[in-house]
Write a protein that holds these residues in place. Structure first.
Motif, PDB file in Angstrom:
ATOM      1  N   ASP A   1     -13.765  10.150   4.144  1.00  0.00           N
ATOM      2  CA  ASP A   1     -12.928  10.325   2.950  1.00  0.00           C
ATOM      3  C   ASP A   1     -11.441  10.242   3.263  1.00  0.00           C
ATOM      4  OD1 ASP A   1     -15.127  10.590   1.359  1.00  0.00           O
ATOM      5  OD2 ASP A   1     -15.203  12.766   1.509  1.00  0.00           O
ATOM      6  N   ILE A   2     -11.044  10.599   4.481  1.00  0.00           N
ATOM      7  CA  ILE A   2      -9.633  10.483   4.868  1.00  0.00           C
ATOM      8  C   ILE A   2      -9.178   9.037   4.759  1.00  0.00           C
ATOM      9  CG2 ILE A   2      -7.957  10.842   6.726  1.00  0.00           C
ATOM     10  CD1 ILE A   2      -9.910  12.912   7.900  1.00  0.00           C
ATOM     11  N   LEU A   3      -9.984   8.122   5.298  1.00  0.00           N
ATOM     12  CA  LEU A   3      -9.626   6.703   5.271  1.00  0.00           C
ATOM     13  C   LEU A   3      -9.654   6.149   3.861  1.00  0.00           C
ATOM     14  CD1 LEU A   3     -11.604   5.549   8.422  1.00  0.00           C
ATOM     15  CD2 LEU A   3      -9.124   5.747   8.205  1.00  0.00           C
ATOM     16  N   LEU A   4     -10.606   6.590   3.051  1.00  0.00           N
ATOM     17  CA  LEU A   4     -10.689   6.111   1.679  1.00  0.00           C
ATOM     18  C   LEU A   4      -9.425   6.444   0.906  1.00  0.00           C
ATOM     19  CD1 LEU A   4     -12.235   5.046  -0.816  1.00  0.00           C
ATOM     20  CD2 LEU A   4     -13.074   7.374  -1.130  1.00  0.00           C
ATOM     21  N   GLU A   5      -9.044   7.722   0.922  1.00  0.00           N
ATOM     22  CA  GLU A   5      -7.857   8.130   0.176  1.00  0.00           C
ATOM     23  C   GLU A   5      -6.583   7.560   0.795  1.00  0.00           C
ATOM     24  OE1 GLU A   5      -8.259   9.506  -2.637  1.00  0.00           O
ATOM     25  OE2 GLU A   5     -10.392   9.904  -2.403  1.00  0.00           O
ATOM     26  N   GLY A   6      -6.564   7.438   2.122  1.00  0.00           N
ATOM     27  CA  GLY A   6      -5.409   6.822   2.771  1.00  0.00           C
ATOM     28  C   GLY A   6      -5.247   5.370   2.377  1.00  0.00           C
ATOM     29  N   ALA A   7      -6.362   4.643   2.252  1.00  0.00           N
ATOM     30  CA  ALA A   7      -6.308   3.245   1.816  1.00  0.00           C
ATOM     31  C   ALA A   7      -5.726   3.137   0.416  1.00  0.00           C
ATOM     32  CB  ALA A   7      -7.701   2.621   1.869  1.00  0.00           C
ATOM     33  N   LYS A   8      -6.091   4.066  -0.453  1.00  0.00           N
ATOM     34  CA  LYS A   8      -5.527   4.067  -1.801  1.00  0.00           C
ATOM     35  C   LYS A   8      -4.014   4.263  -1.759  1.00  0.00           C
ATOM     36  CE  LYS A   8      -9.456   6.569  -3.761  1.00  0.00           C
ATOM     37  NZ  LYS A   8      -9.785   7.765  -4.574  1.00  0.00           N
ATOM     38  N   VAL A   9      -3.596   5.260  -0.963  1.00  0.00           N
ATOM     39  CA  VAL A   9      -2.169   5.585  -0.882  1.00  0.00           C
ATOM     40  C   VAL A   9      -1.357   4.365  -0.459  1.00  0.00           C
ATOM     41  CG1 VAL A   9      -0.462   6.921   0.412  1.00  0.00           C
ATOM     42  CG2 VAL A   9      -2.520   8.045  -0.463  1.00  0.00           C
ATOM     43  N   PHE A  10      -1.801   3.684   0.586  1.00  0.00           N
ATOM     44  CA  PHE A  10      -1.053   2.520   1.072  1.00  0.00           C
ATOM     45  C   PHE A  10      -1.165   1.338   0.115  1.00  0.00           C
ATOM     46  CE2 PHE A  10      -1.524   4.783   5.172  1.00  0.00           C
ATOM     47  CZ  PHE A  10      -0.182   4.831   5.518  1.00  0.00           C
ATOM     48  N   ASN A  11      -2.264   1.246  -0.604  1.00  0.00           N
ATOM     49  CA  ASN A  11      -2.384   0.162  -1.565  1.00  0.00           C
ATOM     50  C   ASN A  11      -1.422   0.349  -2.731  1.00  0.00           C
ATOM     51  OD1 ASN A  11      -4.055  -2.275  -2.449  1.00  0.00           O
ATOM     52  ND2 ASN A  11      -4.181  -0.958  -4.239  1.00  0.00           N
ATOM     53  N   TYR A  12      -1.286   1.606  -3.207  1.00  0.00           N
ATOM     54  CA  TYR A  12      -0.329   1.874  -4.278  1.00  0.00           C
ATOM     55  C   TYR A  12       1.097   1.583  -3.821  1.00  0.00           C
ATOM     56  CZ  TYR A  12      -4.211   4.334  -6.508  1.00  0.00           C
ATOM     57  OH  TYR A  12      -5.412   4.653  -7.071  1.00  0.00           O
ATOM     58  N   ALA A  13       1.355   1.792  -2.527  1.00  0.00           N
ATOM     59  CA  ALA A  13       2.678   1.529  -1.972  1.00  0.00           C
ATOM     60  C   ALA A  13       2.888   0.059  -1.638  1.00  0.00           C
ATOM     61  CB  ALA A  13       2.901   2.377  -0.722  1.00  0.00           C
ATOM     62  N   LYS A  14       1.842  -0.769  -1.919  1.00  0.00           N
ATOM     63  CA  LYS A  14       1.888  -2.216  -1.678  1.00  0.00           C
ATOM     64  C   LYS A  14       1.957  -2.572  -0.195  1.00  0.00           C
ATOM     65  CE  LYS A  14       3.709  -3.567  -6.179  1.00  0.00           C
ATOM     66  NZ  LYS A  14       3.495  -2.261  -6.803  1.00  0.00           N
ATOM     67  N   TRP A  15       1.398  -1.698   0.642  1.00  0.00           N
ATOM     68  CA  TRP A  15       1.207  -2.028   2.053  1.00  0.00           C
ATOM     69  C   TRP A  15      -0.185  -2.640   2.174  1.00  0.00           C
ATOM     70  CZ3 TRP A  15       3.560   1.787   6.091  1.00  0.00           C
ATOM     71  CH2 TRP A  15       4.848   2.137   5.691  1.00  0.00           C
ATOM     72  N   ARG A  16      -0.318  -3.873   1.728  1.00  0.00           N
ATOM     73  CA  ARG A  16      -1.634  -4.478   1.536  1.00  0.00           C
ATOM     74  C   ARG A  16      -2.432  -4.596   2.842  1.00  0.00           C
ATOM     75  NH1 ARG A  16      -1.660  -3.419  -3.708  1.00  0.00           N
ATOM     76  NH2 ARG A  16      -0.224  -4.718  -4.939  1.00  0.00           N
ATOM     77  N   LYS A  17      -1.806  -5.064   3.893  1.00  0.00           N
ATOM     78  CA  LYS A  17      -2.523  -5.264   5.152  1.00  0.00           C
ATOM     79  C   LYS A  17      -3.026  -3.936   5.709  1.00  0.00           C
ATOM     80  CE  LYS A  17      -0.263  -9.570   6.533  1.00  0.00           C
ATOM     81  NZ  LYS A  17       0.544 -10.256   7.592  1.00  0.00           N
ATOM     82  N   THR A  18      -2.162  -2.910   5.644  1.00  0.00           N
ATOM     83  CA  THR A  18      -2.565  -1.593   6.121  1.00  0.00           C
ATOM     84  C   THR A  18      -3.716  -1.048   5.274  1.00  0.00           C
ATOM     85  OG1 THR A  18      -0.300  -1.127   6.830  1.00  0.00           O
ATOM     86  CG2 THR A  18      -1.785   0.756   6.598  1.00  0.00           C
ATOM     87  N   ALA A  19      -3.608  -1.206   3.961  1.00  0.00           N
ATOM     88  CA  ALA A  19      -4.655  -0.719   3.065  1.00  0.00           C
ATOM     89  C   ALA A  19      -5.968  -1.450   3.312  1.00  0.00           C
ATOM     90  CB  ALA A  19      -4.214  -0.892   1.609  1.00  0.00           C
ATOM     91  N   ASN A  20      -5.899  -2.770   3.462  1.00  0.00           N
ATOM     92  CA  ASN A  20      -7.129  -3.540   3.703  1.00  0.00           C
ATOM     93  C   ASN A  20      -7.782  -3.158   5.027  1.00  0.00           C
ATOM     94  OD1 ASN A  20      -6.942  -4.931   1.300  1.00  0.00           O
ATOM     95  ND2 ASN A  20      -5.906  -6.697   2.191  1.00  0.00           N
ATOM     96  N   THR A  21      -6.957  -2.973   6.050  1.00  0.00           N
ATOM     97  CA  THR A  21      -7.495  -2.580   7.354  1.00  0.00           C
ATOM     98  C   THR A  21      -8.178  -1.221   7.280  1.00  0.00           C
ATOM     99  OG1 THR A  21      -5.755  -3.830   8.500  1.00  0.00           O
ATOM    100  CG2 THR A  21      -6.915  -2.135   9.763  1.00  0.00           C
TER     101      THR A  21
END
Length: 373
Positions: free
Chosen positions: A243-263
């Motif tokens: 769940d840490i990675l799931l919510e972290g992916a959301k956070v970076f996606n909202y911030a438009k850090w696409r590569k980080t979110a996708n990874t």
């Protein structure tokens, strides 16, 4: 009457194996056992969680959203129309074709104008990007803290490495302070999620979330009363890590850090499938289904606990299908949001305009609470 209900509910044959009784689990010689009354502490903990969440979102998540330039999408306002507003609030958010025709006659508006009004009105009630960011940030912070605490509470315990040790001496296993606080924090968190469902970001799997949170609280409560604490702490740690990675992916996606979110989403997918589709049924459920029979005959609690774990596993499979679908979109095509999210509807009168609009999402947009909890 209440005493009769209490005596029936806490009948030893429901909760304890063999010829054991509650008197065998009374605190003696420095050994402290779990008691049902201790779970009342989870309710004030849930209220504290809501307060901590408010402070976190207000003074940490919101300033971070400002730093990253996260802004809510500007939505067109709806024209004031009491007739349509009453229909929207009292009858349906999405009118049928027959109702649209009837509303056209009552308002003297065109069908296209009526449909555009309802699209905009529905969009007004959907949460903005900043709210989604704050919610994901809070959950990410909690799961990180809970997972770290769980590892610290479990790393030196023999049953963390050998699941057969879970049942050594059961049910006469004394409760540790670290186990108590781990349970209270997790139960307080899930109670707070149930209390906040009405104003949190609403997903398409809203009912599944309610079932998941209820099943989780039921499992935690039962495992506490029946002294299934050892396996309970292992299950909680197993769920929190993904769940840490799931919510972290959301956070970076909202911030438009696409590569980080996708990874992060790719790693999350692998971890989710590994822990909840492979380890959970093959190790955890096997541990609760097979090993206890080597030490005591089955009883009601044994069946009840395993049935609840199977319900949880069914939810895992449901979410795994959604996650894998998004995973393949992320790898082989353009991912345009969360299959579980209630996204804004395009405010366009023609399909052609919608098709030519550039996609503003790519990555694990919301991807929702794929666990759990």
């Amino acid at each position: 009457m209440m005493q009769t209900v209490s005596e029936w509910f806490f009948w030893e044959r429901l909760w304890l194996p063999g010829d054991l009784s509650w008197s065998d689990l009374e605190d003696t010689e420095g050994r402290i056992y779990a008691k049902a009354s201790q779970l009342y502490a989870a309710l004030p903990c849930a209220l504290c969680m809501l307060l901590v969440r408010f402070v976190f979102e207000r003074f940490l998540a919101t300033p971070l959203a400002d730093v990253w330039g996260i802004r809510d999408k500007i939505r067109p306002t709806v024209e004031r129309n009491p007739l349509l507003e009453n229909y929207f609030c009292d009858q349906a958010r999405v009118p049928s074709q027959a109702d649209v025709t009837a509303l056209c006659k009552k308002t003297s508006w065109s069908e296209r104008r009526i449909q555009a009004w309802f699209r905009r009105r529905r969009n007004q009630e959907r949460p903005g990007l900043r709210k989604r960011f704050c919610e994901a940030s809070w959950r990410c912070a909690f799961y990180f803290f809970a997972f770290v605490y769980g590892v610290l509470a479990l790393y030196d315990k023999p049953w963390f490495y050998n699941l057969k040790e879970v049942w050594a001496g059961f049910p006469k296993q004394s409760m540790l302070p670290s186990q108590y606080w781990y349970y209270i924090l997790e139960m307080g968190f899930y109670i707070s999620l149930l209390l906040s469902l009405s104003f949190d970001v609403k997903r398409k799997d809203f009912k599944e979330q309610v079932i998941h949170h209820t099943a989780t609280l039921t499992l935690l409560s039962f495992s506490w009363v029946s002294n299934y604490i050892r396996i309970g702490t292992v299950v909680m740690a197993l769920h929190d890590c993904a769940d840490i990675l799931l919510e972290g992916a959301k956070v970076f996606n909202y911030a438009k850090w696409r590569k980080t979110a996708n990874t992060m989403f790719v790693v999350f997918t692998v971890l989710f499938v590994g822990t909840r589709v492979i380890i959970f049924p093959l190790w955890i459920i096997h541990c609760t289904w097979v090993y206890p029979l080597e030490r005591f005959p089955p009883f009601f609690g044994y069946y009840f606990f395993n049935v609840m774990l199977v319900v949880l596993q069914m939810l895992h499979i449901y979410w795994a299908v959604l996650i894998l679908r998004m995973f393949f979109k992320c790898i082989f095509s353009t991912l345009e949001g969360d299959d579980r999210s209630d996204e804004d509807e395009e405010d366009s009168d023609s399909q052609k305009e919608r098709n030519h609009k550039p996609s503003h999402k790519n990555g694990p947009e919301a991807r929702g609470r794929a666990t759990g909890h």
